[in-house]
Design an enzyme around this catalytic site. Structure first.
Site, PDB file in Angstrom:
ATOM      1  N   LYS A  96     -16.544  -7.971  37.989  1.00 50.04           N
ATOM      2  CA  LYS A  96     -14.842  -8.568  38.101  1.00 50.04           C
ATOM      3  C   LYS A  96     -14.958  -8.684  39.666  1.00 50.04           C
ATOM      4  O   LYS A  96     -15.010  -7.560  40.413  1.00 50.04           O
ATOM      5  CB  LYS A  96     -14.142  -7.881  37.446  1.00 50.04           C
ATOM      6  CG  LYS A  96     -12.612  -8.720  37.165  1.00 50.04           C
ATOM      7  CD  LYS A  96     -11.962  -7.632  36.317  1.00 50.04           C
ATOM      8  CE  LYS A  96     -10.664  -8.302  36.018  1.00 50.04           C
ATOM      9  NZ  LYS A  96      -9.711  -7.557  35.241  1.00 50.04           N
TER      10      LYS A  96
HETATM   11  C1  E4P Z   1      -6.964  -8.991  33.721  1.00 48.67           C
HETATM   12  O1  E4P Z   1      -8.296  -9.014  33.819  1.00 48.67           O
HETATM   13  C2  E4P Z   1      -5.936  -7.840  34.567  1.00 48.67           C
HETATM   14  O2  E4P Z   1      -6.678  -6.779  34.018  1.00 48.67           O
HETATM   15  C3  E4P Z   1      -4.687  -8.039  33.772  1.00 48.67           C
HETATM   16  O3  E4P Z   1      -4.575  -9.023  32.711  1.00 48.67           O
HETATM   17  C4  E4P Z   1      -3.562  -7.735  34.661  1.00 48.67           C
HETATM   18  O4  E4P Z   1      -2.336  -7.863  33.692  1.00 48.67           O
HETATM   19  P1  E4P Z   1      -0.913  -7.665  34.403  1.00 48.67           P
HETATM   20  O5  E4P Z   1      -0.345  -8.568  35.395  1.00 48.67           O
HETATM   21  O6  E4P Z   1      -0.110  -7.042  33.350  1.00 48.67           O
HETATM   22  O7  E4P Z   1      -1.217  -6.064  35.217  1.00 48.67           O
END
Ligand code: E4P
Length: 217
Positions: free
Chosen positions: A83
């Protein structure tokens, strides 16, 4: 649509697996911090449990640093997806990783043109954050529609992974638009299953069942 679980909590991941609702997992530094555990320990356990794609995020902000971290993270298992944040340096890293055949998930995407760049760099997944856009009064799901349209126009292979999902309507809209994946917090999985009419209906059925004679006369 595939369901990924947006969590670094092994207990939640196990519960989602038991429901058949864990096609993969996405983690991020904030989710790992919430566990209070070392990332390596958490990742090792998730890899042992989940055969599907597991996103593990780099924390370097320069391409060389990202590539170094990516190579270490990839050693955890063949299902690891690196990621990478949607920075210019991130796109450089994604390009290099895609040439090496390493899967990537480009995160922190907030515009369709950012998504276009990620696809051109060879990203495996793009993660547009719908909830965080809604938080600043922009329509997060509109972004998903735009990205899907652009990717379809040019037949990009990059999969649209709807992220920052906050409630069941996000999941419904993602499915109606034809998103490839939604990454869902376990609390939302629970909400998806529930309906007040299901509970009320069951209560009535069970109450009526009590009135049915049980013993043969
Ligand atoms: C995506 O991969 C992130 O881990 C996540 O969806 C972020 O979500 P949030 O905006 O609720 O922190």
């Amino acid at each position: 649509m595939q369901f990924f679980i947006d969590s670094a909590d092994v207990g939640e991941i196990k519960k989602a697996l038991a429901l058949g609702l864990c096609d993969g997992v996405t983690t991020n530094p904030s989710l790992v911090a919430k566990t209070g555990r070392r990332f390596a320990d958490v990742l090792k356990e998730i890899v042992a449990l989940v055969p599907g794609p597991i996103s593990a995020e780099v924390t370097a902000t320069d391409a060389e640093g990202m590539l170094k971290e990516a190579r270490e993270l990839a050693k955890f298992g063949p299902q690891i997806v690196i990621k990478v944040p949607l920075l210019v340096e991130g796109l450089r890293a994604v390009k290099a990783l895609s040439q090496e055949g390493v899967k990537t998930n480009v995160t922190l995407c907030f515009s369709a043109v950012q998504a276009l760049l990620a696809a051109k760099a060879g990203a495996t997944y793009i993660s547009p954050f719908v909830g965080r856009l809604d938080d600043i009064s922009q329509d997060g799901m509109q972004l998903i529609g735009d990205i899907l349209q652009i990717y379809r126009n040019y037949r990009f292979d990059t999969k649209v992974l709807v992220a920052s999902v906050r409630h069941p309507v996000h999941v419904l809209q993602a499915a109606k638009l034809g998103a490839d994946v939604a990454t869902i917090p376990f609390s939302v999985v629970d909400q998806l299953a529930k309906h007040p009419l299901t509970d009320a209906g069951l209560k009535k059925f069970l109450a009526d069942w009590e009135k049915v004679p049980k013993e043969a006369k």
